[in-house]
Design a protein around this motif. Structure first.
Motif, PDB file in Angstrom:
ATOM      1  N   THR A  13       0.846  -1.183   0.000  1.00  0.00           N
ATOM      2  CA  THR A  13       0.000   0.000   0.000  1.00  0.00           C
ATOM      3  C   THR A  13       0.887   1.242   0.000  1.00  0.00           C
ATOM      4  OG1 THR A  13      -0.078   0.195   2.410  1.00  0.00           O
ATOM      5  CG2 THR A  13      -1.730  -1.241   1.359  1.00  0.00           C
ATOM      6  N   VAL A  14       0.307   2.383  -0.341  1.00  0.00           N
ATOM      7  CA  VAL A  14       1.064   3.636  -0.286  1.00  0.00           C
ATOM      8  C   VAL A  14       1.574   3.871   1.131  1.00  0.00           C
ATOM      9  CG1 VAL A  14       0.895   6.148  -0.518  1.00  0.00           C
ATOM     10  CG2 VAL A  14      -0.159   4.658  -2.241  1.00  0.00           C
ATOM     11  N   GLY A  15       0.744   3.561   2.112  1.00  0.00           N
ATOM     12  CA  GLY A  15       1.164   3.738   3.500  1.00  0.00           C
ATOM     13  C   GLY A  15       2.367   2.882   3.853  1.00  0.00           C
ATOM     14  N   GLU A  16       2.373   1.649   3.394  1.00  0.00           N
ATOM     15  CA  GLU A  16       3.516   0.774   3.665  1.00  0.00           C
ATOM     16  C   GLU A  16       4.786   1.327   3.028  1.00  0.00           C
ATOM     17  OE1 GLU A  16       2.188  -3.812   4.059  1.00  0.00           O
ATOM     18  OE2 GLU A  16       1.580  -2.875   2.155  1.00  0.00           O
ATOM     19  N   VAL A  17       4.667   1.849   1.818  1.00  0.00           N
ATOM     20  CA  VAL A  17       5.838   2.412   1.141  1.00  0.00           C
ATOM     21  C   VAL A  17       6.368   3.621   1.908  1.00  0.00           C
ATOM     22  CG1 VAL A  17       6.689   3.502  -0.964  1.00  0.00           C
ATOM     23  CG2 VAL A  17       5.106   1.566  -1.105  1.00  0.00           C
ATOM     24  N   CYS A  18       5.471   4.499   2.334  1.00  0.00           N
ATOM     25  CA  CYS A  18       5.883   5.720   3.036  1.00  0.00           C
ATOM     26  C   CYS A  18       6.528   5.426   4.385  1.00  0.00           C
ATOM     27  CB  CYS A  18       4.680   6.642   3.224  1.00  0.00           C
ATOM     28  SG  CYS A  18       4.073   7.369   1.681  1.00  0.00           S
ATOM     29  N   GLU A  19       6.286   4.253   4.941  1.00  0.00           N
ATOM     30  CA  GLU A  19       6.859   3.883   6.230  1.00  0.00           C
ATOM     31  C   GLU A  19       7.945   2.820   6.106  1.00  0.00           C
ATOM     32  OE1 GLU A  19       6.078   5.612   8.738  1.00  0.00           O
ATOM     33  OE2 GLU A  19       4.222   6.579   8.053  1.00  0.00           O
ATOM     34  N   THR A  20       8.295   2.427   4.890  1.00  0.00           N
ATOM     35  CA  THR A  20       9.231   1.321   4.727  1.00  0.00           C
ATOM     36  C   THR A  20      10.625   1.666   5.230  1.00  0.00           C
ATOM     37  OG1 THR A  20      10.070  -0.295   3.140  1.00  0.00           O
ATOM     38  CG2 THR A  20       9.956   1.963   2.383  1.00  0.00           C
ATOM     39  N   ALA A  21      11.268   0.681   5.832  1.00  0.00           N
ATOM     40  CA  ALA A  21      12.585   0.905   6.432  1.00  0.00           C
ATOM     41  C   ALA A  21      13.640   1.258   5.389  1.00  0.00           C
ATOM     42  CB  ALA A  21      13.010  -0.338   7.211  1.00  0.00           C
ATOM     43  N   GLN A  22      13.556   0.655   4.195  1.00  0.00           N
ATOM     44  CA  GLN A  22      14.565   0.901   3.161  1.00  0.00           C
ATOM     45  C   GLN A  22      14.620   2.378   2.789  1.00  0.00           C
ATOM     46  OE1 GLN A  22      16.915  -0.838   2.013  1.00  0.00           O
ATOM     47  NE2 GLN A  22      17.542   0.195   0.127  1.00  0.00           N
ATOM     48  N   LEU A  23      13.465   3.009   2.592  1.00  0.00           N
ATOM     49  CA  LEU A  23      13.453   4.430   2.257  1.00  0.00           C
ATOM     50  C   LEU A  23      13.923   5.275   3.428  1.00  0.00           C
ATOM     51  CD1 LEU A  23      10.156   4.861   0.177  1.00  0.00           C
ATOM     52  CD2 LEU A  23      12.506   4.683  -0.659  1.00  0.00           C
ATOM     53  N   THR A  24      13.501   4.918   4.627  1.00  0.00           N
ATOM     54  CA  THR A  24      13.902   5.673   5.816  1.00  0.00           C
ATOM     55  C   THR A  24      15.411   5.612   6.015  1.00  0.00           C
ATOM     56  OG1 THR A  24      11.765   5.231   6.863  1.00  0.00           O
ATOM     57  CG2 THR A  24      13.577   5.913   8.294  1.00  0.00           C
TER      58      THR A  24
ATOM     59  N   ILE B  72      12.738   9.723   3.267  1.00  0.00           N
ATOM     60  CA  ILE B  72      11.555  10.311   3.894  1.00  0.00           C
ATOM     61  C   ILE B  72      12.020  11.500   4.716  1.00  0.00           C
ATOM     62  CG2 ILE B  72       9.552   9.926   5.351  1.00  0.00           C
ATOM     63  CD1 ILE B  72       9.591   8.237   2.789  1.00  0.00           C
ATOM     64  N   GLN B  73      11.676  12.690   4.265  1.00  0.00           N
ATOM     65  CA  GLN B  73      12.117  13.908   4.940  1.00  0.00           C
ATOM     66  C   GLN B  73      10.949  14.605   5.619  1.00  0.00           C
ATOM     67  OE1 GLN B  73      14.377  16.608   2.511  1.00  0.00           O
ATOM     68  NE2 GLN B  73      16.116  15.216   2.330  1.00  0.00           N
ATOM     69  N   THR B  74      11.285  15.390   6.621  1.00  0.00           N
ATOM     70  CA  THR B  74      10.298  16.197   7.333  1.00  0.00           C
ATOM     71  C   THR B  74      10.767  17.645   7.341  1.00  0.00           C
ATOM     72  OG1 THR B  74       9.731  14.324   8.781  1.00  0.00           O
ATOM     73  CG2 THR B  74       9.057  16.520   9.509  1.00  0.00           C
ATOM     74  N   VAL B  75       9.880  18.565   6.955  1.00  0.00           N
ATOM     75  CA  VAL B  75      10.192  19.988   7.018  1.00  0.00           C
ATOM     76  C   VAL B  75       9.126  20.679   7.859  1.00  0.00           C
ATOM     77  CG1 VAL B  75      11.390  20.022   4.813  1.00  0.00           C
ATOM     78  CG2 VAL B  75       8.940  20.489   4.887  1.00  0.00           C
ATOM     79  N   ARG B  76       9.480  21.820   8.396  1.00  0.00           N
ATOM     80  CA  ARG B  76       8.556  22.589   9.227  1.00  0.00           C
ATOM     81  C   ARG B  76       7.876  23.646   8.376  1.00  0.00           C
ATOM     82  NH1 ARG B  76       6.027  21.216  13.839  1.00  0.00           N
ATOM     83  NH2 ARG B  76       5.306  23.071  14.956  1.00  0.00           N
ATOM     84  N   HIS B  77       6.557  23.555   8.278  1.00  0.00           N
ATOM     85  CA  HIS B  77       5.756  24.508   7.520  1.00  0.00           C
ATOM     86  C   HIS B  77       5.146  25.510   8.490  1.00  0.00           C
ATOM     87  CE1 HIS B  77       2.339  25.986   5.097  1.00  0.00           C
ATOM     88  NE2 HIS B  77       3.022  25.583   4.036  1.00  0.00           N
TER      89      HIS B  77
END
Length: 415
Positions: A322-333, A338-343
């Motif tokens: 699922t898209v959710g699984e991809v967004c949380e996958t360890a390989q990408l992390t 997977i980046q986080t920015v402050r808006h």
């Protein structure tokens, strides 16, 4: 604004006159590589995609946020004389201008290539459109769905007995954006050698048609259009998804070596002696019979069990996530993807970073997608040296909108 001499496009200024997806995705690629992207938006409504939703997060469209990082927003009215002069001023100090209006729109506003070139002889103008600047369909509007159909991609996508099916992401917009950014990089390289700018014409139809590759080759060779094949490959089997006890997996038995190992893993070495399956062409010709044998076998175990067994034998395989699984996958992390920015309005915004890296370094931190008009005064002061007095005078003339004006989403979402 990000500033790092280590970014490949550090020092390159891009004036972004784009909206929705194809153009913004192109300029985001350039921004990810370090270019200074200044996005010009209508002061009244901004980029149309600011209204695309749900979901909205604190009034900001998740759709807009996904393709507009590493940019600064200037709210300037292109239809006003003062706004036009401001944009021409910015173009005169930019390296690249990118736009995705219908052909002829910039000329109508007095911002066409010939005008830009008078201001900046070595300017590069990249124009993105549905059908290109020339040809009988040049004036037709282009949207992703329309071009998926017009390009033939929809006709070869989906179940053989079902209707034509669009790709699950905005593939026409996105691949056109990639071609546009690639073309801009090539134009910059050409300018480096020759000193000449020029214009780049990127058509969504051209971009999508280029993806037909072997499908077009099959037509040119036989005179027959390929048909929808669903999830199967025309010449390889098993090379398709299989339902397992708790989901789906893909299996790619692409040659006879893999076939031997595969039969051992599934406990059916007897299939090696079955004349129907003894070679790759025969397995493809007898796919239905093979799938009928394999389907109940795969249904007997879980996704994790099958992936471990197949991978241990060196057989290409993977989960259908699922898209959710991809967004949380360890390989990408683990790769820093997977980046986080402050808006300033939304707070933390997560996104999938650029896929390219240099010297094996992960992508550098990005800046948040901008609020509408957030950087108008900053950019006009920085790029053009305009004083506060001049900015105030132009603001009173309606050249640009309120800085950082927050968009309030409509009660009805836009599909």
């Amino acid at each position: 604004m990000r500033s790092s001499d280590r970014e490949p496009l550090s020092g390159i200024r891009v004036l972004d006159l784009c909206r929705v997806v194809s153009g913004p995705f192109a300029t985001m690629q350039l921004g990810d590589l370090g270019a200074d992207i200044v996005k010009i938006e209508d002061p009244r409504h901004g980029d149309e995609s600011r209204r695309y939703g749900p979901p909205f997060v604190a009034g900001e469209s998740a759709y807009f946020l996904s393709v507009n990082r590493n940019k600064r927003s200037c709210a300037i009215d292109l239809k006003s004389a003062a706004g036009r002069d401001a944009v021409l001023g910015l173009a005169s100090v930019a390296d690249v201008v990118i736009e995705n209006f219908r052909p002829g729109t910039l000329d109508k506003w007095g911002l066409g290539f010939e005008v830009l070139r008078l201001k900046k002889p070595d300017i590069i103008l990249c124009s993105i459109s549905g059908f290109g600047r020339t040809g009988r369909d040049a004036e037709r509007p282009g949207y992703d769905l329309i071009l998926q159909g017009e390009s033939g991609v929809m006709d070869i996508t989906g179940d053989p007995d079902g209707p034509p099916t669009k790709v699950g992401t905005s593939i026409a917009d996105l691949v056109t954006g990639l071609y546009a950014s690639q073309s801009v990089l090539a134009a910059l390289m050409r300018r480096e050698r020759s000193g000449e700018g020029g214009r780049v014409d990127v058509s969504m139809l051209d971009a999508m048609a280029s993806l037909l590759t072997f499908n077009a080759g099959m037509y040119f060779a036989s005179g027959e259009s390929p048909k929808r094949r669903g999830n199967v490959h025309p010449t390889i089997s098993p090379y398709e998804p299989f339902e397992v006890r708790d989901g789906w997996i893909n299996v790619g038995v692409a040659n006879d070596k893999f076939w031997t190992s595969f039969c051992a893993v599934i406990g059916r070495s007897d299939l090696l002696d079955d004349a129907r399956f003894e070679t790759a062409p025969r397995r493809a010709a007898n796919r239905d019979a093979l799938v009928a044998i394999l389907s109940p076998i795969f249904a007997s175990n879980s996704r994790a069990e099958w992936l471990q067994a197949l991978a241990s034998a060196g057989i290409p395989c993977g989960a259908i996530k699922t898209v959710g699984e991809v967004c949380e996958t360890a390989q990408l992390t683990e790769r820093g993807m997977i980046q986080t920015v402050r808006h300033p309005v939304v707070g933390d915004v997560r996104f999938i970073a650029r896929p390219t890296r240099f010297e094996d370094e992960p992508p550098r931190p990005s800046t948040a997608p901008p609020i509408l008009g957030e950087h108008t005064r900053e950019v006009l002061s920085e790029w053009l040296g305009w004083t506060n007095e001049r900015l105030e005078r132009l603001a009173s003339e309606g050249a640009f909108g309120d800085v950082g004006k927050k968009f309030v989403p409509p009660s009805m979402s836009i599909p």
